[in-house]
Scaffold this active site. Structure first.
Site, PDB file in Angstrom:
ATOM      1  CG  ASP A   5      -0.131  -0.056   2.541  1.00 41.82           C
ATOM      2  OD1 ASP A   5       0.881  -0.781   2.595  1.00 41.82           O
ATOM      3  OD2 ASP A   5      -0.525   0.616   3.518  1.00 41.82           O
ATOM      4  CE  LYS A  16      -0.703   1.023   6.613  1.00 43.50           C
ATOM      5  NZ  LYS A  16       0.626   0.894   6.014  1.00 43.50           N
ATOM      6  CD  GLU A  76       1.316   0.126  10.364  1.00 50.06           C
ATOM      7  OE1 GLU A  76       0.426   0.113   9.486  1.00 50.06           O
ATOM      8  OE2 GLU A  76       2.520   0.074  10.089  1.00 50.06           O
ATOM      9  CD  GLU A 126       6.670   1.896  11.443  1.00 55.75           C
ATOM     10  OE1 GLU A 126       5.823   2.033  10.532  1.00 55.75           O
ATOM     11  OE2 GLU A 126       7.881   1.709  11.219  1.00 55.75           O
ATOM     12  CE  LYS A 137       1.847  -3.211   8.851  1.00 53.83           C
ATOM     13  NZ  LYS A 137       1.656  -3.354   7.428  1.00 53.83           N
ATOM     14  CB  SER A 169       1.017  -6.895   8.226  1.00 49.00           C
ATOM     15  OG  SER A 169       0.524  -5.950   7.312  1.00 49.00           O
ATOM     16  CE1 TYR A 178       3.492   1.537   3.094  1.00 51.81           C
ATOM     17  CE2 TYR A 178       5.719   1.066   3.831  1.00 51.81           C
ATOM     18  CZ  TYR A 178       4.575   0.707   3.159  1.00 51.81           C
ATOM     19  OH  TYR A 178       4.518  -0.496   2.523  1.00 51.81           O
TER      20      TYR A 178
HETATM   21  P1  13P Z   1       7.182  -2.305   6.537  1.00 55.09           P
HETATM   22  O1  13P Z   1       6.960  -3.789   6.736  1.00 55.09           O
HETATM   23  O2  13P Z   1       8.032  -2.004   5.357  1.00 55.09           O
HETATM   24  O3  13P Z   1       7.619  -1.633   7.791  1.00 55.09           O
HETATM   25  O4  13P Z   1       5.758  -1.691   6.160  1.00 55.09           O
HETATM   26  C1  13P Z   1       4.794  -1.728   7.088  1.00 55.09           C
HETATM   27  C2  13P Z   1       3.600  -0.936   6.724  1.00 55.09           C
HETATM   28  O5  13P Z   1       3.062  -0.240   7.540  1.00 55.09           O
HETATM   29  C3  13P Z   1       3.005  -1.092   5.444  1.00 55.09           C
HETATM   30  O6  13P Z   1       1.622  -1.179   5.554  1.00 55.09           O
END
Ligand code: 13P
Length: 500
Positions: free
Chosen positions: A175, A287, A327, A329, A369, A438, A500
């Site tokens: 994505d 997501k 997610e 992160e 995630k 993922s 991202y």
């Molecule tokens: P990565 O596995 O490259 O960290 O990507 C995670 C992400 O959030 C993509 O949806």
């Protein structure tokens, strides 16, 4: 007999976090000799061969009537499989009884996940199915329940293949926004055009047999509405492969005013109507990725904002029929050790679940995630897969309710092999949730380089994707070894301030 079943049901109240029981394999089944005249049963054959089966679903309730041999009245068997441990004593395995009138019966039962009311849960994991078991009258009730459980597992296994949290499978994150995809294409000397993005994504989704290892694919909006180079809808190819299409719904990160140079994630405005349209186009999960930076604090404000945004997004997604992947992160950036990541992750997940509860998010219908708990990328102390697994599982046990069906880790800049090894280490013993992947970079990196934009490399690139997908599938089952992995797959992919 009756009290045995009631005991099983009551285990639920004790909040045991996973179901683990021993079952009889087909091999042993063949060894059963009904007319041996000596000891009827399977006892000897089972002595050292138990296999642990792990049910990864939330709160299954089994109710059936099992006819007992006369003179006993019909017994009511009620066994809660998840959050209960059904493990008869070894001595009881082969215990048999003489039937007054041996007459086989067939027991039919519906296994239903309590409180699983709607489609969200069907997407995250299956909710109800019929299990039919053939029962001989000589069997004692332990054996009857064991047979029912075996059949339950078989049916569950086949049905789970249609859902995201299914054994041996994980998510392919493909994505990347157009801007990020442009960076990927630039790394192999390609221009960031729609045709090049389409060619690359066609390659990914049409890799033969991808659905054996991949249960869901996260798409960027462009791809959800896109066709392959041969004119087939990408969504249709995924469905044919047994892969559930998902969609990135956040609108990316912007600076968070009043914070310590941190960011927040946009995208709540108009989310409900966008998601309704995504559902129409075939998406079944969503997501939303927000980030937390350890070197920049993280500030209370940034953590609250991240958690609140995720919670609102999750509630809106469920309202529109999409399973939200949650997610937050925690970026790899920084020199901090693993303890510090653990501390921050605990805080972030506590806030996230607090706000999700406030927003009435149904935990059975979400997927998480998270980042794995590792030291910062610039920390001089590296962690082994066992250490990463230990800290990450400790975090999950402390913060994630067992009602959540699946934990699908991001790779976050780890090397392809590292991400697989860490996942494998986490699956060495049963977990209350489906613990899987993922990944974007850790699945795509070698594939992209192998392709290099040249049509003649298409098959080799698909093979590279399948290799990584299979390795991670094995890691989900705890059966991966890194023997024979290419040096290239061991190269880290950490990029400072990665977007991202
Ligand atoms: P990565 O596995 O490259 O960290 O990507 C995670 C992400 O959030 C993509 O949806």
């Amino acid at each position: 007999m009756r009290s045995q079943y009631l005991w099983t049901a009551s285990r639920k109240e004790e909040n045991v976090s996973f179901a683990s029981f021993t079952w009889y394999t087909e091999k042993r089944e063949r060894k059963y000799v009904p007319e041996s005249g000596q000891k009827r049963g399977w006892q000897e054959d089972c002595s050292n061969q138990s296999s642990a089966i792990h049910i990864q679903k939330a709160s299954f309730h089994l109710t059936t009537h099992i006819p007992c041999v006369p003179p006993e009245p019909e017994a009511m068997a009620s066994a809660t499989l998840l959050k209960s441990s059904f493990l008869p004593k070894k001595a009881e395995w082969g215990a048999t009884r003489q039937a007054a009138a041996p007459k086989p019966v067939t027991v039919s039962m519906v296994v239903r996940a309590s409180a699983y009311a709607d489609e969200l849960v069907k997407t995250a994991c299956q909710d109800s199915y019929k299990v039919t078991t053939h029962i001989d009258p000589w069997m004692n009730n332990h054996l009857k329940v064991l047979l029912i459980i075996i059949n339950y597992c078989k049916v569950e296994d086949s049905l789970e293949k249609k859902t995201v949290a299914s054994p041996g499978r994980g998510i392919l994150a493909m994505d990347e926004s157009n801007a990020t995809c442009g960076k990927r294409l630039a790394s192999i000397g390609l221009e960031n055009t729609e045709a090049n993005r389409q060619a690359y994504r066609t390659l990914l989704v049409s890799a033969p047999g991808l659905g054996n290892y991949i249960s869901g694919a996260i798409l960027f909006e462009e791809t959800l509405y896109q066709s392959t180079v041969d004119g087939k809808k990408i969504v249709d190819i995924l469905v044919e492969q047994g892969i559930v299409p998902g969609i990135k719904v956040d609108k990316g990160l912007v600076p968070l005013t009043g914070s310590n140079n941190e960011s927040w994630c946009q995208g709540l405005d108009g989310l409900a109507s966008r998601e309704a349209a995504y559902y129409q186009a075939g998406a079944r999960f969503a997501k939303w990725r927000t980030v937390v930076s350890i070197p920049n604090g993280p500030s209370e404000l940034a953590v609250k904002e991240a958690a609140w945004g995720l919670a609102r997004y999750a509630a809106i997604s469920q309202d529109n029929g999409l399973v939200p992947i949650v997610e937050p992160e925690i970026l790899l950036d920084g020199e901090h050790g693993i303890e510090r990541t653990f501390e921050v992750a605990q805080k972030v997940w506590a806030e996230t679940f607090y706000y999700m509860a406030e927003n009435n998010v149904m935990f059975e219908g979400i997927l998480l995630k998270p980042s794995m708990v590792t030291p910062g990328a610039e920390c001089k102390d590296k962690a082994t897969p066992e250490q990463v697994a230990e800290y990450t599982l400790k975090l999950l046990h402390r913060r994630i309710p067992p009602a959540v069906p699946g934990i699908m880790f991001l790779s976050g800049g780890q090397s392809e092999v590292e991400a697989t090894q860490n996942l494998n280490a986490m699956n060495q013993s049963p977990n209350p949730w489906h613990v899987s992947f993922s990944y974007a970079r850790a699945l795509q990196n070698t594939c992209l380089k192998t392709w290099g934009g040249r049509p003649e490399n298409l098959k080799a690139a698909q093979d590279a994707l399948l290799l990584r997908a299979k390795a991670n599938s094995l890691a989900q089952l705890g059966k991966y070894t890194s023997d024979g992995e290419a040096a290239e797959a061991k190269e880290g992919m950490f990029v400072k301030n990665y977007s991202y």
